[in-house]
Structure formats: C-alpha cells, structure tokens
Scaffold this active site. Structure first.
Site, PDB file in Angstrom:
ATOM      1  N   ASP A   1       0.779  -1.245   0.000  1.00 20.24           N
ATOM      2  CA  ASP A   1       0.000   0.000   0.000  1.00 20.24           C
ATOM      3  C   ASP A   1       0.810   1.295   0.000  1.00 20.24           C
ATOM      4  O   ASP A   1       0.370   2.300   0.566  1.00 20.24           O
ATOM      5  CB  ASP A   1      -0.956   0.024   1.203  1.00 20.24           C
ATOM      6  CG  ASP A   1      -2.057  -1.008   1.090  1.00 20.24           C
ATOM      7  OD1 ASP A   1      -2.228  -1.579  -0.001  1.00 20.24           O
ATOM      8  OD2 ASP A   1      -2.747  -1.263   2.095  1.00 20.24           O
TER       9      ASP A   1
ATOM     10  N   LYS B   1      -6.003  -5.226  -3.825  1.00 25.22           N
ATOM     11  CA  LYS B   1      -6.672  -5.880  -2.707  1.00 25.22           C
ATOM     12  C   LYS B   1      -7.775  -4.968  -2.176  1.00 25.22           C
ATOM     13  O   LYS B   1      -7.717  -3.742  -2.343  1.00 25.22           O
ATOM     14  CB  LYS B   1      -5.682  -6.220  -1.594  1.00 25.22           C
ATOM     15  CG  LYS B   1      -5.036  -5.035  -0.886  1.00 25.22           C
ATOM     16  CD  LYS B   1      -3.998  -5.526   0.106  1.00 25.22           C
ATOM     17  CE  LYS B   1      -3.353  -4.386   0.880  1.00 25.22           C
ATOM     18  NZ  LYS B   1      -4.270  -3.781   1.852  1.00 25.22           N
TER      19      LYS B   1
ATOM     20  N   CYS C   1      -2.443  -3.239   7.554  1.00 23.29           N
ATOM     21  CA  CYS C   1      -2.316  -4.020   6.322  1.00 23.29           C
ATOM     22  C   CYS C   1      -1.064  -4.890   6.290  1.00 23.29           C
ATOM     23  O   CYS C   1      -1.099  -6.013   5.784  1.00 23.29           O
ATOM     24  CB  CYS C   1      -2.369  -3.099   5.107  1.00 23.29           C
ATOM     25  SG  CYS C   1      -4.021  -2.380   4.859  1.00 23.29           S
TER      26      CYS C   1
END
Length: 272
Positions: free
Chosen positions: A56, A168, A201
């Site tokens: 991310d 995702k 995450c």
C-alpha cells in the site's frame, strides 16, 4: 492466564532458537543463500525463492493530497520509509528477487467495498472512499479507487518491468486475491515485508502469510504506523514485537543491504 506464566512463555519464545526455515548453517550452496541479521535470530533466505512485498505505498496513504493527508492523518512516517525502501528494492532486484506491490483500491461502483453494514465499508466511507477530488497534478481522481492518481504507487517506488501488482480490497493481501497462487506458481517462500501501515495491512498480510507457511522478514524502517504514535509504546513497535516472537523475523534495511553485499551479520561479528 496467570501473569507469571505468561511472562515465562514470552521469555521462552524470545530465546528460542530457529523455529522454521533454513538458518545460517543451511546446507544450500553458499552462493544461493543470503543470511539476514534479524530478531529473534539471523535468517537465511534463498533469493530466487524470495519476494519483496510492498504494501500500500500509494498516494492515498503516503502523499500530500491523498486520503490520509486529507483526513488529517500524519503521513510523515509513511514518507520517511520511502528512501530506505528504494535501496531495498534496488538490492532485491540485483539479487533476482521478485517485487510484488499490493494496492488497496476499489472498483468505481464500490461493489467490492463490502456489505452496507460491514465494518470495511462503513469505516472506509468515513475517509471519503469513492469521492472525486482534484489530484495535486491537476487530474480528476477518486479516493481509493482503482486506476486513479489516489491509488498510484508513490513516484519514488514506481513498479518496473517484471514487477507484479495486485489489487486488494481488505487489509490482508491474501483476501480474495491471487497473491497465494502467484507466490506458489513462482516458487516463492520467503517474503521481505515493507509498506504501510505496520499494525493494519502489513500485520494482516504477515499473519495470513504465516498461516500459509511463508517465511516473513519485516524491515522495520521500511514500514510505518500512525495509529498509537503518541503512546509510550506505539502500535508499530507492538506489531514488530508480535512478529518477532510468533510470526516471523524483524530486521531493517541496513542489515538487508549488508546481507545483499555479502557482509557478515552483526550477530556473526559479535555486535548487538
């Protein structure tokens, strides 16, 4: 659980020897093995079976004008991890490691955001997911939506030819994605973890990886966490301790680079 028993278990786990995977005395050919100094002990990895996972590192989480910045979340930590991650990716590519980018992003119609009353949907909507904004480069964009400026990887870490990008829709990179299939297809077992955020995450992906018997090495200076940053022990530190004790290994970019250059580990040289 009795407090004294819990402390005893924690101390035992911290002082255990290797619990999984080949270590520094691996029988594999020396040229095929890289030993990374880490906690709770040095870990030997095989570059051709290793991937660096970049979690991310996209504009919404790490760039001025992105979702976090607009919401008043401190992104200085996320920006600080960019420089060491650049060096790690360069070294990893030189060793033939695969680079895999995970990108949190939703379809334009938000059909993959979750059920109307789901925590994933309701909490993300509070951050403005799906809203149209004007990106810093002047383009129209949408918060956390696929194929927009918001979900582009930050400029310094842009994917290169041969790298893999996987979208995702939940914190874990394994949830309803082809990450597991991709890793198995490529024969990848060792995962060098970088990205944001440490306790959300990154942590979720590491846990799911551990459940699937992948071996994770977290590079602590290549990840960041704004939650709990004002606490005596941050969520970042707490997550790293959990990883060190039960989920994998914890190291940093300097130690990874030393391993890539064939330098002896700090443990081997007697340094702490």
């Amino acid at each position: 659980m009795n407090t004294s028993i819990a402390k005893a278990i924690l101390i035992t786990l911290l002082t255990l020897g290797p619990i999984a995977g080949p270590q520094a005395n691996s029988s594999a050919a020396k040229s095929d093995v890289v030993t990374v100094d880490a906690k709770p002990e040095p870990v030997a990895i095989i570059p051709k079976n290793t991937a660096v996972i970049v979690v991310d590192m996209e504009n919404d989480f790490a760039t001025k004008g992105g979702m976090f910045d607009r919401a008043g979340v401190d992104i200085s930590g996320a920006q600080k991890v960019i420089a060491p991650t650049v060096k790690v990716l360069a070294a990893a590519r030189a060793m033939g490691m695969k680079i895999i980018y995970l990108r949190m992003a939703y379809r334009p119609d938000l059909s993959d955001l979750g059920a109307p009353d789901s925590v994933n949907r309701t909490r993300h909507l509070k951050f403005g997911v799906g809203e149209t904004i004007r990106a810093p480069d002047g383009r129209d964009s949408r918060i956390l939506i696929r194929d927009t400026w918001d979900t582009d990887i930050v400029n310094e870490l842009k994917p290169q030819s041969g790298d893999i990008t996987i979208y995702k829709t939940r914190f874990s990179g394994f949830y309803q994605t082809d990450l597991d299939t991709t890793l198995k297809k490529l024969g990848l077992k060792y995962l060098i973890m970088t990205g944001v955020t440490t306790s959300i995450c990154v942590d979720s992906t590491v846990r799911d990886a551990m459940f699937r018997d992948y071996l994770c090495v977290l590079l602590k200076d290549c990840m960041s966490e704004p939650i709990g940053s004002d606490l005596p022990r941050t969520n970042h530190e707490a997550s790293l301790l959990t990883a060190e004790v039960l989920l994998g290994w914890v190291s940093d970019s300097d130690r990874f680079l030393k391993a890539a250059q064939g330098q002896p580990t700090d443990s081997a040289s007697g340094k702490q």
